[in-house]
Scaffold this motif. Structure first.
Motif, short mmCIF file in Angstrom:
data_model
loop_
_atom_site.label_atom_id
_atom_site.label_comp_id
_atom_site.label_asym_id
_atom_site.label_seq_id
_atom_site.Cartn_x
_atom_site.Cartn_y
_atom_site.Cartn_z
N ASN A 358 0.76 -1.37 -0.01
CA ASN A 358 0.03 0.05 -0.11
C ASN A 358 0.87 1.11 0.05
O ASN A 358 2.05 1.08 0.17
CB ASN A 358 -0.79 -0.09 1.17
N ASP A 359 0.15 2.19 -0.07
CA ASP A 359 1.09 3.62 -0.29
C ASP A 359 2.18 3.76 0.92
O ASP A 359 3.22 4.25 0.60
CB ASP A 359 0.07 5.05 -0.54
N GLU A 360 1.51 3.81 2.21
CA GLU A 360 2.36 3.93 3.24
C GLU A 360 3.63 2.91 3.47
O GLU A 360 4.73 3.52 3.44
CB GLU A 360 1.22 3.71 4.49
N ASN A 361 3.30 1.85 3.06
CA ASN A 361 4.21 0.69 3.06
C ASN A 361 5.24 0.97 1.95
O ASN A 361 6.51 0.71 2.13
CB ASN A 361 3.97 -0.58 3.27
N ALA A 362 4.80 1.48 0.76
CA ALA A 362 5.78 1.52 -0.31
C ALA A 362 6.61 2.75 -0.19
O ALA A 362 7.95 2.69 -0.33
CB ALA A 362 5.01 1.87 -1.66
N LEU A 363 6.04 3.89 0.41
CA LEU A 363 6.90 5.07 1.07
C LEU A 363 7.98 4.58 1.81
O LEU A 363 9.09 5.03 1.80
CB LEU A 363 5.92 6.06 1.49
N ASN A 385 7.41 10.90 -5.38
CA ASN A 385 6.09 10.47 -5.69
C ASN A 385 5.96 9.94 -7.18
O ASN A 385 5.27 9.10 -7.35
CB ASN A 385 5.15 11.65 -5.61
N LEU A 388 7.57 6.43 -6.80
CA LEU A 388 6.56 5.70 -6.22
C LEU A 388 5.52 5.09 -7.10
O LEU A 388 4.99 3.94 -7.24
CB LEU A 388 6.06 6.26 -4.92
N LYS A 389 4.94 6.31 -7.92
CA LYS A 389 4.07 5.71 -9.00
C LYS A 389 4.51 4.89 -9.96
O LYS A 389 3.67 3.92 -10.33
CB LYS A 389 3.64 7.07 -9.67
N GLY A 392 4.69 1.25 -8.58
CA GLY A 392 3.34 0.72 -8.55
C GLY A 392 3.45 -0.24 -7.49
O GLY A 392 2.64 -1.32 -7.56
N GLY A 393 3.93 -0.10 -6.08
CA GLY A 393 3.72 -1.14 -5.09
C GLY A 393 4.62 -2.32 -5.27
O GLY A 393 4.41 -3.12 -4.29
#
Length: 511
Positions: A358-363, A385, A388-389, A392-393
């Motif tokens: 998810n976004d939080e863990n990917a970051l 950002n 990260l995009k 894609g996780g």
């Protein structure tokens, strides 16, 4: 329903706890008149059944007494505190004293606090409303103001913690199962700090996969772990393998089945299974069917845990773990694969699909590699950002990109980003019907073709029949076409870069 917050944050809250030996695993705080003969009793027995050492103070001792030093010591010597916040919890000064001391131990000693909102709203606990309000009217008249304020602060803090909100919409047994599962798993994490300390977003998948294993059941189960490459299938299998291995008579982890099967054939893999599980170096396998007979005859009465990592062909499974009756009751065979069809063809009992971070863990993962910190540096927020995009996780992509960017200036980051964007972004989400129509025109048997790509983790059908393909796979496909002719774009089967298209059209060099 379940955890009030993302359960992936749960291990980190306990990871700071002292590694010193604790006298108890769990301290239960509850209002006996509300929960003694129902929820609390069922929870206590479930914890006890899992071998979790739980302190439950005797409600009878509470009448007319202040909280004693023995009880304070029991709280201090517990790793977890489960607080059952029932409607009349705040009516007991004993319970409130317990709670205040638990919150103190959370802050000072790293205790993990797990609230259970027993048919009460967490916001009512937090703001002392409804049944949590009236007792304080009396306390304000009779009790020491400092003591009352400690109680209020403790209720505010526990009301803000992630926990379980019991409702009439589902059985209490499900909540009890989750609570016991979380505590049990977290205790196992303590045994393997090296394995899990740098893993991001691993907690929820481990809980889910361990649930699929149903280790307490006496049947033989084959569990498939399915996802595209780089999603962390092997890591997940390895963590769960180490956490549950003590429940089995013997165990084995067979790595890189696909590569080793191609390079060395079946026999060395069969031999490794025999060596790892039986520890018998004198039992030699002569050829692959001899291996089948030896595995089946020697392991059919043993409760084993076996991981077959990165399988891509049915024959590999047929020769290494053919049927359920090859193994003794309680056995678990975990198989990781990119191709869902291979798992289905072998008749696995459950297929667990590994999802992207998810976004939080990917970051968090990206920052740990790109900055060696837990947060993004100010000058890199927008650039981060974009990366990260792009990833894609996908954990592997986040690690590779983050590690590559570490120590580079923001100017260098922009150059890397431009290189990645050499191919203009296209809309990779398209309607399934539109994709089928295109493939049909090309005579590519789209219905069968799409199913094949989905099974091999190359495509996914999302909500509203949207077709999704990972950016990295899209780029891999483009690179394959690029390799068709490095110097002359006109000889390639497809074009997408503006400059290449312009040159081909201008010079009429197309195929």
């Amino acid at each position: 329903m379940g955890m009030e917050a993302d359960s992936s944050s749960f291990p980190s809250s306990s990871s700071s706890s002292s590694t010193a030996q604790r006298k108890y695993d769990v301290f239960l705080s509850f209002r006996g008149e509300d929960t003694r003969n129902n929820f609390m009793d069922h929870l206590f027995n479930a914890l006890k059944g899992k071998g979790i050492h739980t302190f439950r103070d005797d409600e009878e001792l509470k009448k007319g007494k202040a909280i004693g030093p023995e009880l304070l010591e029991a709280i201090k010597e517990s790793k977890f505190a489960v607080i059952i916040l029932s409607k009349d919890y705040a009516s007991s000064t004993w319970c409130l004293d317990e709670l205040a001391h638990i919150i103190f131990c959370k802050e000072e000693k790293g205790m993990t606090v797990l609230p259970v909102f027993h048919y009460v709203d967490p916001s009512d606990v937090r703001k002392q409303r409804k049944t949590f309000e009236q007792p304080f009217v009396e306390y304000e008249k009779k009790e020491n103001k400092e003591r009352v304020e400690k109680w209020r602060v403790a209720l505010r803090q526990v009301g803000n913690l992630a926990g379980w909100h019991l409702k009439d919409t589902r059985p209490e047994s499900q909540d009890i199962q989750e609570i016991v599962g979380c505590i049990s798993l977290n205790l196992k994490y303590d045994a393997f700090p090296y394995i899990t300390k740098d893993l991001v977003g691993i907690y929820s998948p481990v809980v889910e996969l361990e649930s699929c294993l149903a280790v307490g059941s006496n049947d033989v189960r084959f569990i498939g772990i399915w996802a595209m490459g780089g999603m962390g299938k092997t890591t997940l299998a390895r963590v769960v393998y180490h956490m549950v291995s003590k429940e089995f008579e013997a165990r084995g982890f067979i790595e890189d089945v696909r590569k080793n099967f191609e390079n060395y054939g079946c026999v060395p893999l069969q031999q490794k299974i025999i060596d790892d599980i039986l520890k018998d170096k004198d039992l030699k396998i002569e050829e692959e069917y001899d291996g089948v007979l030896k595995i089946k005859s020697r392991l059919s009465r043993k409760k084993i845990l076996l991981v077959l990592d990165d399988v891509d062909k049915s024959k590999q499974l047929k020769m290494l773990s053919g049927e359920h009756d090859w193994f003794g009751p309680g056995t678990r065979i975990i198989i990781t694969a990119r191709d869902k069809h291979v798992l289905e063809a072998h008749g696995v009992d459950t297929i667990y699909e590994v999802k992207g971070l998810n976004d939080e863990n990917a970051l968090q993962l990206f920052c740990s590699k790109a900055f060696r910190k837990k947060h993004v540096l100010d000058d890199y927020i927008e650039l981060s950002n974009h990366f990260l995009k792009y990833a894609g996780g996908l954990p592997l992509a986040l690690e590779v990109l983050g590690s590559f960017l570490f120590g580079k200036s923001s100017v260098e980051w922009k150059i890397v980003l431009e290189r990645l964007k050499e191919f203009p972004e296209e809309v990779i989400l398209q309607k399934k019907d539109h994709v089928v129509e295109k493939l049909d025109i090309l005579g590519l048997y789209p219905v069968l073709g799409l199913e094949e790509l989905i099974d091999k983790s190359l495509l996914k059908i999302m909500y509203d029949d949207m077709v999704w393909m990972h950016d990295l796979l899209e780029e891999m496909g483009r690179n394959l076409v690029f390799q068709e002719c490095l110097d002359d774009p006109g000889k390639r089967s497809r074009l997408w870069v503006y400059n290449d298209i312009d040159k081909v059209l201008e010079k009429n060099k197309g195929t």
